[in-house]
Scaffold this motif. Sequence first.
Motif, PDB file in Angstrom:
ATOM      1  N   VAL A 124      -0.333  10.985  -1.086  1.00 48.92           N
ATOM      2  CA  VAL A 124      -0.118   9.623  -0.595  1.00 48.92           C
ATOM      3  C   VAL A 124      -0.886   8.644  -1.479  1.00 48.92           C
ATOM      4  CG1 VAL A 124      -0.368   8.018   1.344  1.00 48.92           C
ATOM      5  CG2 VAL A 124       0.179  10.426   1.779  1.00 48.92           C
ATOM      6  N   VAL A 125      -0.162   7.730  -2.107  1.00 48.83           N
ATOM      7  CA  VAL A 125      -0.745   6.689  -2.944  1.00 48.83           C
ATOM      8  C   VAL A 125      -0.512   5.346  -2.266  1.00 48.83           C
ATOM      9  CG1 VAL A 125      -0.657   5.523  -5.181  1.00 48.83           C
ATOM     10  CG2 VAL A 125      -0.341   8.003  -5.058  1.00 48.83           C
ATOM     11  N   HIS A 126      -1.596   4.622  -2.024  1.00 48.15           N
ATOM     12  CA  HIS A 126      -1.484   3.271  -1.466  1.00 48.15           C
ATOM     13  C   HIS A 126      -1.839   2.290  -2.581  1.00 48.15           C
ATOM     14  CE1 HIS A 126      -2.247   0.452   2.223  1.00 48.15           C
ATOM     15  NE2 HIS A 126      -1.349  -0.009   1.377  1.00 48.15           N
ATOM     16  N   ALA A 127      -0.821   1.563  -3.046  1.00 46.90           N
ATOM     17  CA  ALA A 127      -0.991   0.627  -4.153  1.00 46.90           C
ATOM     18  C   ALA A 127      -1.130  -0.785  -3.618  1.00 46.90           C
ATOM     19  CB  ALA A 127       0.196   0.712  -5.104  1.00 46.90           C
ATOM     20  N   ILE A 128      -2.095  -1.518  -4.145  1.00 46.18           N
ATOM     21  CA  ILE A 128      -2.408  -2.865  -3.691  1.00 46.18           C
ATOM     22  C   ILE A 128      -2.245  -3.830  -4.860  1.00 46.18           C
ATOM     23  CG2 ILE A 128      -4.130  -4.330  -2.594  1.00 46.18           C
ATOM     24  CD1 ILE A 128      -3.446  -1.940  -0.866  1.00 46.18           C
ATOM     25  N   ILE A 129      -1.419  -4.841  -4.679  1.00 44.96           N
ATOM     26  CA  ILE A 129      -1.297  -5.899  -5.678  1.00 44.96           C
ATOM     27  C   ILE A 129      -2.242  -7.029  -5.297  1.00 44.96           C
ATOM     28  CG2 ILE A 129       0.206  -7.655  -6.682  1.00 44.96           C
ATOM     29  CD1 ILE A 129       2.548  -5.764  -6.322  1.00 44.96           C
ATOM     30  N   ILE A 130      -3.129  -7.384  -6.218  1.00 41.64           N
ATOM     31  CA  ILE A 130      -4.018  -8.527  -6.011  1.00 41.64           C
ATOM     32  C   ILE A 130      -3.855  -9.452  -7.220  1.00 41.64           C
ATOM     33  CG2 ILE A 130      -5.688  -7.652  -4.335  1.00 41.64           C
ATOM     34  CD1 ILE A 130      -7.377  -6.567  -6.602  1.00 41.64           C
ATOM     35  N   GLY A 131      -2.764 -10.182  -7.188  1.00 37.41           N
ATOM     36  CA  GLY A 131      -2.432 -11.093  -8.271  1.00 37.41           C
ATOM     37  C   GLY A 131      -2.176 -12.481  -7.732  1.00 37.41           C
ATOM     38  N   THR A 132      -1.061 -13.079  -8.130  1.00 36.86           N
ATOM     39  CA  THR A 132      -0.683 -14.388  -7.600  1.00 36.86           C
ATOM     40  C   THR A 132      -0.601 -14.343  -6.084  1.00 36.86           C
ATOM     41  OG1 THR A 132       0.572 -14.828  -9.619  1.00 36.86           O
ATOM     42  CG2 THR A 132       1.030 -16.222  -7.725  1.00 36.86           C
ATOM     43  N   GLY A 133      -0.039 -13.270  -5.559  1.00 39.54           N
ATOM     44  CA  GLY A 133      -0.045 -12.977  -4.137  1.00 39.54           C
ATOM     45  C   GLY A 133      -0.710 -11.631  -3.915  1.00 39.54           C
ATOM     46  N   SER A 134      -0.688 -11.155  -2.682  1.00 38.15           N
ATOM     47  CA  SER A 134      -1.256  -9.840  -2.387  1.00 38.15           C
ATOM     48  C   SER A 134      -0.311  -9.079  -1.471  1.00 38.15           C
ATOM     49  CB  SER A 134      -2.631  -9.963  -1.719  1.00 38.15           C
ATOM     50  OG  SER A 134      -3.209  -8.681  -1.553  1.00 38.15           O
ATOM     51  N   GLY A 135       0.188  -7.956  -1.975  1.00 39.74           N
ATOM     52  CA  GLY A 135       1.047  -7.078  -1.200  1.00 39.74           C
ATOM     53  C   GLY A 135       0.621  -5.651  -1.416  1.00 39.74           C
ATOM     54  N   SER A 136       1.217  -4.744  -0.685  1.00 40.46           N
ATOM     55  CA  SER A 136       0.884  -3.334  -0.884  1.00 40.46           C
ATOM     56  C   SER A 136       2.120  -2.481  -0.685  1.00 40.46           C
ATOM     57  CB  SER A 136      -0.236  -2.889   0.067  1.00 40.46           C
ATOM     58  OG  SER A 136       0.264  -2.546   1.342  1.00 40.46           O
ATOM     59  N   GLY A 137       2.082  -1.314  -1.289  1.00 41.51           N
ATOM     60  CA  GLY A 137       3.172  -0.365  -1.170  1.00 41.51           C
ATOM     61  C   GLY A 137       2.630   1.039  -1.082  1.00 41.51           C
ATOM     62  N   ILE A 138       3.434   1.932  -0.536  1.00 40.00           N
ATOM     63  CA  ILE A 138       3.022   3.310  -0.301  1.00 40.00           C
ATOM     64  C   ILE A 138       4.025   4.249  -0.959  1.00 40.00           C
ATOM     65  CG2 ILE A 138       2.601   5.077   1.454  1.00 40.00           C
ATOM     66  CD1 ILE A 138       2.071   2.646   3.392  1.00 40.00           C
ATOM     67  N   ALA A 139       3.528   5.224  -1.696  1.00 38.53           N
ATOM     68  CA  ALA A 139       4.368   6.293  -2.241  1.00 38.53           C
ATOM     69  C   ALA A 139       3.900   7.610  -1.646  1.00 38.53           C
ATOM     70  CB  ALA A 139       4.300   6.337  -3.758  1.00 38.53           C
ATOM     71  N   ILE A 140       4.843   8.374  -1.134  1.00 40.62           N
ATOM     72  CA  ILE A 140       4.561   9.701  -0.583  1.00 40.62           C
ATOM     73  C   ILE A 140       5.318  10.710  -1.427  1.00 40.62           C
ATOM     74  CG2 ILE A 140       4.716  11.201   1.438  1.00 40.62           C
ATOM     75  CD1 ILE A 140       4.645   8.687   3.177  1.00 40.62           C
ATOM     76  N   ASP A 141       4.572  11.601  -2.054  1.00 39.83           N
ATOM     77  CA  ASP A 141       5.152  12.573  -2.993  1.00 39.83           C
ATOM     78  C   ASP A 141       6.025  11.881  -4.031  1.00 39.83           C
ATOM     79  OD1 ASP A 141       3.862  14.686  -1.711  1.00 39.83           O
ATOM     80  OD2 ASP A 141       5.523  15.007  -0.319  1.00 39.83           O
ATOM     81  N   GLY A 142       5.553  10.740  -4.516  1.00 40.27           N
ATOM     82  CA  GLY A 142       6.214  10.035  -5.599  1.00 40.27           C
ATOM     83  C   GLY A 142       7.362   9.145  -5.198  1.00 40.27           C
ATOM     84  N   ARG A 143       7.680   9.079  -3.909  1.00 38.64           N
ATOM     85  CA  ARG A 143       8.797   8.256  -3.443  1.00 38.64           C
ATOM     86  C   ARG A 143       8.280   7.134  -2.545  1.00 38.64           C
ATOM     87  NH1 ARG A 143      13.706  10.333  -4.628  1.00 38.64           N
ATOM     88  NH2 ARG A 143      13.776  12.516  -5.319  1.00 38.64           N
ATOM     89  N   ALA A 144       8.913   5.978  -2.666  1.00 36.75           N
ATOM     90  CA  ALA A 144       8.491   4.820  -1.879  1.00 36.75           C
ATOM     91  C   ALA A 144       8.701   5.074  -0.394  1.00 36.75           C
ATOM     92  CB  ALA A 144       9.257   3.580  -2.311  1.00 36.75           C
TER      93      ALA A 144
END
Length: 297
Positions: A124-144
């Motif tokens: 499980v990868v939890h990716a966090i965008i901290i740029g112009t805005g802030s969002g996050s996404g999750i990949a489980i076994d390489g799939r969104a």
Amino acid sequence: MRLGIDWGGTKIEIIALSNEGKELYRQRTQTPRDDYRGCLDTVKQLVDAAEDATGQKGTLGLGIPGSLSPRTGLVKNANSTWMNGQPLDKDLEALLGRSVRIQNDANCLAVSEATDGSGAGAHVVHAIIIGTGSGSGIAIDGRAHVGANGIGGEWGGITVPWLKEDEYPGPDSWIGHKGVIDRWCSGTGFQLDYQERSGTLLKGQEIMALKRAGDSTACDAYDAYVSRLGRSLAMCANLLDPDVFVLGGGMSNIEELYADLPDTMAPYIFSDTYETPIRKALHGDSSGVRGAAWLWD
């Protein structure tokens, strides 16, 4: 060949990858803001240029700062608000003559880093965008992980948890709620918080230069930012308990964050131990566009 496009509020970028993941072509151009049709035309121009340059036709994945509604099929929750309510997949498929796969840009970041980045091999990868805005996404076994309603990992509209007395209720945001993560944990939020404290609007790297020189206002702004981001990550740790957090976007280049966030998170994590790593996106600010290409993996 796989084509990926990152459609952001300031730039639209395309990448062409071989089936083995080798970069074959890359180009970015300015986003025609507030011009939906102009953005569609820009995507077509980028696809045509990539395929002309490589001599190949590719599958196409697209990352956007929003998502497609499972109920209506229309774009929702995009901070590039001119996209909202549009049948983006159908419009692009008609324009390009091929199927298109669309995901939230933070999901694309998660897929990219789970495939061959800082989260490669993690469950499980939890990716966090901290740029112009802030969002996050999750990949489980390489799939969104999209979720039943297309909002899996959508943390930007959540109020920063464990608000302090002097933070309540927090500033307004485009989402319509006060004190949300998108407003306070983004690079934009960092700049605006410093401006409120100092009366001067500076870029993030300029604020950090002052902080490193010992400027008290910049130090206060940084400490507040780390606290808010740390509390937000701790909430996700308690809920999802991922194998790794991966940070992307401009603020992810601040090296101090990786040393300071774990101690900031610790008091809010419901466990006697917590050792989950927090890593910078291996592919930098172009990781999302790679993830869009990998949507066809």
